[in-house]
Design a protein around this motif. Structure first.
Motif, PDB file in Angstrom:
ATOM      1  N   ASP A 139      31.518  42.068  39.764  1.00 43.78           N
ATOM      2  CA  ASP A 139      30.376  41.146  39.731  1.00 43.78           C
ATOM      3  C   ASP A 139      30.788  39.683  39.907  1.00 43.78           C
ATOM      4  N   HIS A 140      32.059  39.466  40.328  1.00 45.89           N
ATOM      5  CA  HIS A 140      32.574  38.119  40.609  1.00 45.89           C
ATOM      6  C   HIS A 140      32.654  37.259  39.342  1.00 45.89           C
ATOM      7  N   THR A 141      32.978  37.895  38.216  1.00 47.25           N
ATOM      8  CA  THR A 141      33.177  37.121  36.989  1.00 47.25           C
ATOM      9  C   THR A 141      34.421  37.595  36.253  1.00 47.25           C
ATOM     10  N   CYS A 142      34.992  36.653  35.484  1.00 48.28           N
ATOM     11  CA  CYS A 142      35.935  36.952  34.418  1.00 48.28           C
ATOM     12  C   CYS A 142      35.242  36.538  33.129  1.00 48.28           C
ATOM     13  N   ARG A 143      35.148  37.450  32.182  1.00 47.22           N
ATOM     14  CA  ARG A 143      34.455  37.172  30.928  1.00 47.22           C
ATOM     15  C   ARG A 143      35.427  37.306  29.764  1.00 47.22           C
ATOM     16  N   VAL A 144      35.286  36.403  28.797  1.00 49.51           N
ATOM     17  CA  VAL A 144      36.110  36.418  27.589  1.00 49.51           C
ATOM     18  C   VAL A 144      35.198  36.728  26.407  1.00 49.51           C
ATOM     19  N   TRP A 145      35.634  37.688  25.578  1.00 48.97           N
ATOM     20  CA  TRP A 145      34.834  38.178  24.462  1.00 48.97           C
ATOM     21  C   TRP A 145      35.599  37.983  23.156  1.00 48.97           C
ATOM     22  N   ASP A 146      34.846  37.784  22.041  1.00 55.79           N
ATOM     23  CA  ASP A 146      35.479  37.886  20.739  1.00 55.79           C
ATOM     24  C   ASP A 146      35.337  39.315  20.227  1.00 55.79           C
ATOM     25  N   LEU A 147      35.927  39.608  19.081  1.00 50.41           N
ATOM     26  CA  LEU A 147      35.942  40.983  18.599  1.00 50.41           C
ATOM     27  C   LEU A 147      34.601  41.441  18.046  1.00 50.41           C
ATOM     28  N   GLU A 148      33.656  40.517  17.926  1.00 57.50           N
ATOM     29  CA  GLU A 148      32.300  40.894  17.519  1.00 57.50           C
ATOM     30  C   GLU A 148      31.437  41.266  18.717  1.00 57.50           C
ATOM     31  N   ASN A 202      30.770  39.100  21.250  1.00 55.74           N
ATOM     32  CA  ASN A 202      30.125  37.924  21.828  1.00 55.74           C
ATOM     33  C   ASN A 202      30.898  37.440  23.048  1.00 55.74           C
ATOM     34  N   GLU A 203      30.185  37.133  24.100  1.00 57.76           N
ATOM     35  CA  GLU A 203      30.793  36.577  25.307  1.00 57.76           C
ATOM     36  C   GLU A 203      30.984  35.082  25.103  1.00 57.76           C
ATOM     37  N   THR A 204      32.233  34.632  25.020  1.00 61.24           N
ATOM     38  CA  THR A 204      32.509  33.238  24.674  1.00 61.24           C
ATOM     39  C   THR A 204      32.734  32.345  25.885  1.00 61.24           C
ATOM     40  N   THR A 205      33.212  32.921  26.997  1.00 58.57           N
ATOM     41  CA  THR A 205      33.497  32.144  28.208  1.00 58.57           C
ATOM     42  C   THR A 205      33.242  33.028  29.420  1.00 58.57           C
ATOM     43  N   THR A 206      32.716  32.423  30.486  1.00 59.61           N
ATOM     44  CA  THR A 206      32.547  33.136  31.757  1.00 59.61           C
ATOM     45  C   THR A 206      33.070  32.258  32.888  1.00 59.61           C
ATOM     46  N   PHE A 207      33.975  32.808  33.696  1.00 54.84           N
ATOM     47  CA  PHE A 207      34.448  32.122  34.896  1.00 54.84           C
ATOM     48  C   PHE A 207      33.819  32.791  36.106  1.00 54.84           C
ATOM     49  N   ARG A 208      33.171  31.981  36.942  1.00 52.34           N
ATOM     50  CA  ARG A 208      32.574  32.501  38.169  1.00 52.34           C
ATOM     51  C   ARG A 208      33.637  32.555  39.261  1.00 52.34           C
ATOM     52  N   LEU A 209      33.821  33.739  39.835  1.00 49.56           N
ATOM     53  CA  LEU A 209      34.848  33.952  40.848  1.00 49.56           C
ATOM     54  C   LEU A 209      34.217  33.950  42.239  1.00 49.56           C
ATOM     55  N   ARG A 210      35.057  33.873  43.266  1.00 49.68           N
ATOM     56  CA  ARG A 210      34.557  33.831  44.646  1.00 49.68           C
ATOM     57  C   ARG A 210      34.608  35.187  45.332  1.00 49.68           C
ATOM     58  N   SER A 211      35.164  36.171  44.635  1.00 51.99           N
ATOM     59  CA  SER A 211      35.195  37.551  45.124  1.00 51.99           C
ATOM     60  C   SER A 211      35.430  38.442  43.904  1.00 51.99           C
ATOM     61  N   PRO A 212      35.400  39.756  44.049  1.00 58.01           N
ATOM     62  CA  PRO A 212      35.625  40.620  42.882  1.00 58.01           C
ATOM     63  C   PRO A 212      36.937  40.324  42.172  1.00 58.01           C
ATOM     64  N   GLY A 213      36.905  40.323  40.853  1.00 63.51           N
ATOM     65  CA  GLY A 213      38.125  40.160  40.065  1.00 63.51           C
ATOM     66  C   GLY A 213      38.828  41.495  39.934  1.00 63.51           C
ATOM     67  N   VAL A 214      40.144  41.534  40.230  1.00 65.54           N
ATOM     68  CA  VAL A 214      40.868  42.811  40.206  1.00 65.54           C
ATOM     69  C   VAL A 214      41.895  42.888  39.084  1.00 65.54           C
ATOM     70  N   SER A 215      42.437  41.758  38.634  1.00 63.85           N
ATOM     71  CA  SER A 215      43.442  41.766  37.558  1.00 63.85           C
ATOM     72  C   SER A 215      43.272  40.517  36.704  1.00 63.85           C
ATOM     73  N   VAL A 216      43.596  40.665  35.416  1.00 64.37           N
ATOM     74  CA  VAL A 216      43.581  39.522  34.503  1.00 64.37           C
ATOM     75  C   VAL A 216      44.769  39.652  33.564  1.00 64.37           C
ATOM     76  N   CYS A 217      45.502  38.540  33.351  1.00 68.06           N
ATOM     77  CA  CYS A 217      46.686  38.526  32.491  1.00 68.06           C
ATOM     78  C   CYS A 217      46.643  37.290  31.612  1.00 68.06           C
ATOM     79  N   TRP A 218      47.104  37.443  30.368  1.00 66.90           N
ATOM     80  CA  TRP A 218      47.160  36.331  29.437  1.00 66.90           C
ATOM     81  C   TRP A 218      48.599  35.855  29.311  1.00 66.90           C
ATOM     82  N   HIS A 219      48.791  34.545  29.201  1.00 68.44           N
ATOM     83  CA  HIS A 219      50.132  34.008  28.971  1.00 68.44           C
ATOM     84  C   HIS A 219      50.658  34.578  27.656  1.00 68.44           C
ATOM     85  N   PRO A 220      51.934  35.018  27.596  1.00 70.67           N
ATOM     86  CA  PRO A 220      52.436  35.693  26.395  1.00 70.67           C
ATOM     87  C   PRO A 220      52.520  34.804  25.159  1.00 70.67           C
ATOM     88  N   GLU A 221      52.530  33.477  25.354  1.00 71.71           N
ATOM     89  CA  GLU A 221      52.682  32.582  24.204  1.00 71.71           C
ATOM     90  C   GLU A 221      51.593  31.531  24.108  1.00 71.71           C
TER      91      GLU A 221
END
Length: 347
Positions: A167-176, A178-197
């Protein structure tokens, strides 16, 4: 609790990495170990976090997730081959398409805690939590409007989940939920990685061939990488050396040094047809694996080393789903038809 032992250890020699006549038609080597399963395995993930004496592993089938521990003879001389112990089977309403482990999952403290999240074709994220006794909880997160391609927990405390979708988004959720952040992408998102530190740095790969790094504080893109071709099917951030990013695009693998250029530093053909997955080893920053798309001729598992011009290992499994590396061994796993297949890289 079910314990499955397999002493299959195939001592087929590795591919000769000095032979420049490598062919994609090479038969490759069989799996080092296999573990039987009751159904087709659609996704498999080692926990990348220290959770106790044995590695946590989860795999998903059509309507369930099996969570267990793996022990290998390379780490315990009393084990013949591999020993897989089932801790719990979680019912799942639909086929499991994505799975990610929480860093809060632990077996060496009481109460024990298992926590992971999944995604399925109904476009929902499910957060599953269990003490492996009587307490089991499922939270459902709704918001995506198309297929979810990848999930990841924030790795330091595990209090957030990021997901990317067609749907061309990256969404960030809390453990309850709740959607806390949404990034609008320009094409389908296929992978997401968090910095280890750094809990405020997120990497998102898009199918059109662009990888962007986002700052969760400013909610702005701070860096972008370009494949120069598409479709980009999978990307991974090297967690042991975060200046390295890798991906598969078309039938090639590509590697970036993000301090040098937004274009790949290295690019080589990997699979005859389209490549499907890219994953870095967790114990060697120069080691990574790729797979072709399941069901294709090229759906072999290939293990690559940046110091060698050809793959250092070719796995002979021709159909597989999922790809994951052990957190402390040079060993990766893929799922398949009623089995898990593990390959130990002899480096």
């Amino acid at each position: 609790m079910q314990v499955v032992k397999s002493n299959q250890r195939v001592n087929t020699p590795d591919i000769n990495i000095t032979n420049n006549t490598f062919s994609m038609e090479d038969s490759g080597r069989g799996a080092s170990y296999t573990v039987p399963c009751d159904d087709y395995v659609h996704v498999v993930e080692f926990s990348p976090f220290d959770s106790g004496s044995a590695a946590l592993l989860a795999y998903g089938g059509n309507q369930y997730v099996v969570v267990g521990t793996c022990r290998f003879q390379e780490e315990d001389m009393e084990v013949e081959g591999v020993e897989f112990t089932t801790l719990r089977v979680f019912h799942h309403a639909l086929r499991v398409d994505c799975l990610a482990w929480s860093p809060e999952s632990r077996l060496d403290k009481l109460p024990q805690l298992i926590r992971f999240c999944t995604a399925a074709a109904d476009r929902k994220v499910r957060l599953l939590t269990s003490d492996l006794q009587n307490q089991h909880e499922v939270k459902v997160m709704e918001g995506h409007t198309s297929y979810i391609n990848h999930l990841v927990f924030e790795p330091t405390e595990g209090k957030q989940i990021a997901s990317v979708s067609d749907d061309h988004t990256c969404r960030v959720w809390d453990l309850e939920g709740n959607e806390t952040t949404t990034f609008r992408l320009r094409s389908p998102g296929v992978s997401v990685c968090w910095h280890p530190e750094d809990a405020f740095k997120l990497m998102v790969a898009e199918k059109k061939g662009t990888i962007r790094f986002y700052d969760l504080v400013t909610q702005q893109a701070i860096l972008s990488l370009d494949c120069g071709q598409s479709p980009l099917m999978s990307a991974d951030w090297c967690l042991s050396n975060t200046i390295k990013v890798g991906a598969v695009t078309g039938s090639d693998w590509v590697i970036w040094d993000i301090t040098r250029s937004s274009y790949p530093q290295e690019k080589r053909p990997a699979h005859v047809e389209r490549a499907g997955n890219f994953r870095w080893s967790r114990v060697n920053e120069n080691l990574f694996s790729t797979t072709g798309c399941p069901g294709k001729i090229s759906s072999q598992l290939l293990v690559h080393h940046l110091g060698h011009p050809q793959p250092v290992m070719i796995g002979s499994a021709t159909v597989g789903a999922g790809l994951s590396w052990h957190r402390s061994l040079p060993l990766c796993v893929i799922g398949g038809d009623r089995k898990l297949s593990f390959w130990m890289t002899e480096m």
